[in-house]
Design a protein around this motif. Structure first.
Motif, short mmCIF file in Angstrom:
data_model
loop_
_atom_site.label_atom_id
_atom_site.label_comp_id
_atom_site.label_asym_id
_atom_site.label_seq_id
_atom_site.Cartn_x
_atom_site.Cartn_y
_atom_site.Cartn_z
N TYR A 71 0.19 8.09 -3.73
CA TYR A 71 -1.29 8.47 -4.11
C TYR A 71 -2.56 9.31 -3.67
O TYR A 71 -2.64 10.42 -4.47
N THR A 72 -2.59 8.58 -2.71
CA THR A 72 -3.62 9.34 -2.36
C THR A 72 -2.83 10.83 -1.32
O THR A 72 -3.81 12.39 -2.07
N GLN B 5 0.40 -1.49 -0.12
CA GLN B 5 0.01 0.45 0.12
C GLN B 5 0.65 1.41 -0.11
O GLN B 5 0.75 2.67 0.05
N GLY C 118 2.30 2.64 -2.68
CA GLY C 118 1.71 3.40 -3.34
C GLY C 118 0.24 3.89 -3.36
O GLY C 118 0.45 5.34 -3.89
N THR C 119 -0.54 3.09 -2.63
CA THR C 119 -1.88 3.69 -2.83
C THR C 119 -1.82 5.37 -1.74
O THR C 119 -2.01 5.86 -1.80
N ARG C 120 -0.89 4.83 -0.73
CA ARG C 120 -0.63 6.31 0.43
C ARG C 120 0.06 7.34 -0.35
O ARG C 120 -0.63 8.74 0.27
N LYS D 124 -8.01 2.38 -9.16
CA LYS D 124 -8.59 2.80 -7.59
C LYS D 124 -8.72 4.18 -7.38
O LYS D 124 -9.07 4.57 -7.17
N PHE D 125 -8.20 4.90 -7.82
CA PHE D 125 -8.74 6.04 -7.48
C PHE D 125 -10.18 7.24 -8.90
O PHE D 125 -8.98 8.46 -9.15
N LYS E 71 -4.30 -0.88 -11.73
CA LYS E 71 -5.52 -1.24 -10.99
C LYS E 71 -5.49 0.19 -10.23
O LYS E 71 -5.88 0.52 -9.75
N LEU E 72 -3.75 0.18 -9.45
CA LEU E 72 -3.86 1.52 -8.30
C LEU E 72 -4.27 3.17 -8.87
O LEU E 72 -5.48 3.73 -9.00
N HIS E 73 -4.50 2.77 -10.50
CA HIS E 73 -4.90 4.10 -11.73
C HIS E 73 -6.66 3.80 -11.29
O HIS E 73 -6.90 5.09 -10.80
N SER F 77 -0.28 -1.09 -11.97
CA SER F 77 -0.86 0.34 -12.75
C SER F 77 -1.50 0.52 -12.76
O SER F 77 -2.33 1.43 -11.91
#
Length: 160
Positions: free
Chosen positions: A99-100, A93, A95-97, A131-132, A127-129, A125
């Motif tokens: 990006y947030t 997480q 990357g998630t943190r 997700k936001f 999935k990360l994008h 990547s």
């Protein structure tokens, strides 16, 4: 903890980046960057855009920043986002943190569109994008050549 970039972070960030240069297709650089070249890159970006790092136990595990997408004045409300996570902590997480926080700062700075350019395939990547709330808006076929393989690039877009 997530904090702003410090010039003292440069070598750790360069190590993270150069790993991907030498071992992956996620960047189209094909030779490791020198410390001086990376310092110049950081200096150019961090003057105008947020540049943050994720640090835990005195070790940088990742970084993220915004940067100019295109140079013409009409594009000034559009920014490109970049996130790199240390290869041995993927899936935790980071990357998630990052990006947030990065997206929060970009929104506060009144950017209208954030673009993420991804070498494809790159499921993590994507999935990360998504997700936001990013949506794929482009897919360019075989625009890069690395490790003797033609690679695609996709762009994902988020509007605030």
């Amino acid at each position: 903890m997530i904090r702003p970039l410090s010039i003292n972070d440069t070598e750790e960030l360069l190590d993270i980046y150069n790993y991907y240069v030498l071992n992956s297709i996620v960047t189209f650089d094909d030779e490791a960057l020198s410390l001086e070249a990376f310092k110049d890159k950081i200096a150019r970006i961090s003057v105008d855009y947020p540049f943050i790092v994720f640090e835990e136990n005195d070790e940088i595990l990742g970084y993220a920043y915004g940067s100019r997408w295109r140079p013409k004045p009409a594009y000034k409300h559009t920014v490109e986002s970049t996130v790199y996570v240390k290869h041995d902590v993927l899936g935790k997480q980071v990357g998630t943190r990052l990006y947030t926080e990065l997206l929060s700062q970009l929104k506060e700075q009144n950017y209208h569109v954030v673009l993420g350019g991804l070498t494809l395939p790159n499921d993590a990547s994507v999935k990360l994008h998504e997700k936001f709330g990013f949506k794929q808006v482009a897919h360019f076929k075989e625009v890069g050549l690395k490790f003797d393989k033609w690679l695609d690039v996709g762009f994902w877009q988020l509007r605030f």
